[in-house]
Design an enzyme around this catalytic site. Structure first.
Site, short mmCIF file in Angstrom:
data_model
loop_
_atom_site.label_atom_id
_atom_site.label_comp_id
_atom_site.label_asym_id
_atom_site.label_seq_id
_atom_site.Cartn_x
_atom_site.Cartn_y
_atom_site.Cartn_z
N VAL A 1 -21.93 27.81 2.44
CA VAL A 1 -20.46 27.75 2.39
C VAL A 1 -19.93 28.93 1.57
O VAL A 1 -18.98 29.61 1.98
CB VAL A 1 -19.98 26.41 1.80
CG1 VAL A 1 -18.48 26.41 1.60
CG2 VAL A 1 -20.39 25.27 2.72
N TYR A 2 -20.57 29.16 0.44
CA TYR A 2 -20.13 30.27 -0.43
C TYR A 2 -20.17 31.60 0.32
O TYR A 2 -19.19 32.36 0.31
CB TYR A 2 -21.02 30.32 -1.67
CG TYR A 2 -20.77 31.48 -2.59
CD1 TYR A 2 -19.53 31.68 -3.19
CD2 TYR A 2 -21.77 32.42 -2.85
CE1 TYR A 2 -19.29 32.75 -4.03
CE2 TYR A 2 -21.56 33.49 -3.71
CZ TYR A 2 -20.31 33.66 -4.29
OH TYR A 2 -20.09 34.72 -5.12
N SER A 3 -21.29 31.90 0.98
CA SER A 3 -21.41 33.19 1.65
C SER A 3 -20.41 33.29 2.80
O SER A 3 -19.87 34.37 3.06
CB SER A 3 -22.83 33.44 2.14
OG SER A 3 -23.18 32.50 3.13
#
Ligand SMILES: NC(=O)c1ccc[n+]([C@@H]2O[C@H](COP(=O)([O-])OP(=O)(O)OC[C@H]3O[C@@H](n4cnc5c(N)ncnc54)[C@H](OP(=O)(O)O)[C@@H]3O)[C@@H](O)[C@H]2O)c1
Length: 240
Positions: free
Chosen positions: A149-151
């Protein structure tokens, strides 16, 4: 000093990389608006800036809350340099990801930067000058387990950088991204960044100051012909 007369707004300036960006912009002569949720840490950043001879003020804002983002844009007033740094980076395997954390990560990392820039970039364009610097991550370039999700949020930020550069370039507004490698901060302790640092070409993690120096460069007139770029400041990790 090269940024004398400029006003800079730095989100997430109460900690880590953002605090160091605020300090270096202030030392270069800018008046700095320090944004974050934590008023106590915000006051400490403002005090450090004033100690360095810079003018600074704290504006409390929760980047997960769109109304709060709108208030920040209003309270900031005319801004010459916007640094979209505030971010969260939960480590969760894809199959364990919860919807609330998924939503919050996109709200803070993408939606807040989007609507803050949407409010501020046109005002820069109307004045014929401005610089926006977004903060991404090496995780957009290399697969790192737990950072799906972060990337994805930061890949969106890099894409927005190119679109905004196209939308505002002829009005004198430059938009760039700094993509840091592992950097020792309150949010990214040594257990997290130490092992990744060893995988870089320089064999170590970064200090927040090394990331901030690249941000200040892109924000300054020294980078007057650079826009739409994503600059890796990662010890060569993505070149490896
Ligand atoms: N450290 C690394 O290794 C690394 C590597 C690549 C990219 N980055 C990126 O660099 C940026 C800064 O990271 P860091 O390591 O300095 O993190 P940090 O020490 O955890 O600081 C994060 C900052 O973001 C602010 N923030 C978080 N959630 C917020 C919210 N809902 N509303 C307003 N502000 C919020 C925090 O302020 P408050 O707590 O006061 O709200 C704090 O100032 C992030 O975008 C991160 O993704 C970091």
């Amino acid at each position: 000093m090269e940024l004398t007369g400029r006003t800079a707004l730095v989100t997430g300036a109460t900690s880590g990389i953002g605090r160091e960006i605020a300090l270096q912009l202030g030392r270069a002569g800018a008046e700095v608006i320090v944004a974050g949720r934590d008023a106590e840490r915000g006051a400490r950043t403002v005090a450090a800036l004033e100690e360095a001879g810079a003018k600074a003020r704290f504006v409390a804002a929760d980047m997960a809350d769109l109304d709060s983002v709108g208030r920040l844009a209003e309270e900031a007033g005319d801004v010459d340099i916007l640094v979209n740094n505030a971010g969260i980076f939960p480590f969760t395997p894809t199959h364990e990801q919860t919807v609330p954390v998924y939503d919050e990560t996109f709200q803070v990392n993408v939606r807040a930067a989007f609507f803050l820039t949407a409010a501020i970039a046109p005002r820069m364009a109307a004045r014929g000058a401005g610089s926006v610097v977004n903060i991404s991550t090496i995780a957009t370039e290399i697969g790192m387990p737990g950072l799906a999700v972060y990337s994805a949020t930061k890949a969106a930020v890099e894409s927005l950088t190119r679109t905004w550069a196209a939308e505002y370039g002829t009005s004198g507004v430059r938009v760039n991204t700094v993509s840091p490698g592992p950097t020792l901060t309150e949010g990214a302790p040594i257990e997290m960044v130490g092992p990744i640092g060893k995988t870089t070409l320089l064999g170590r993690h970064a200090s927040p100051g090394e990331i901030a120096a690249a941000v200040v460069f892109l924000a300054s007139d020294r980078a007057s012909y650079i826009t739409g770029a994503t600059l890796p400041v990662d010890g060569g990790r993505t070149a490896a």
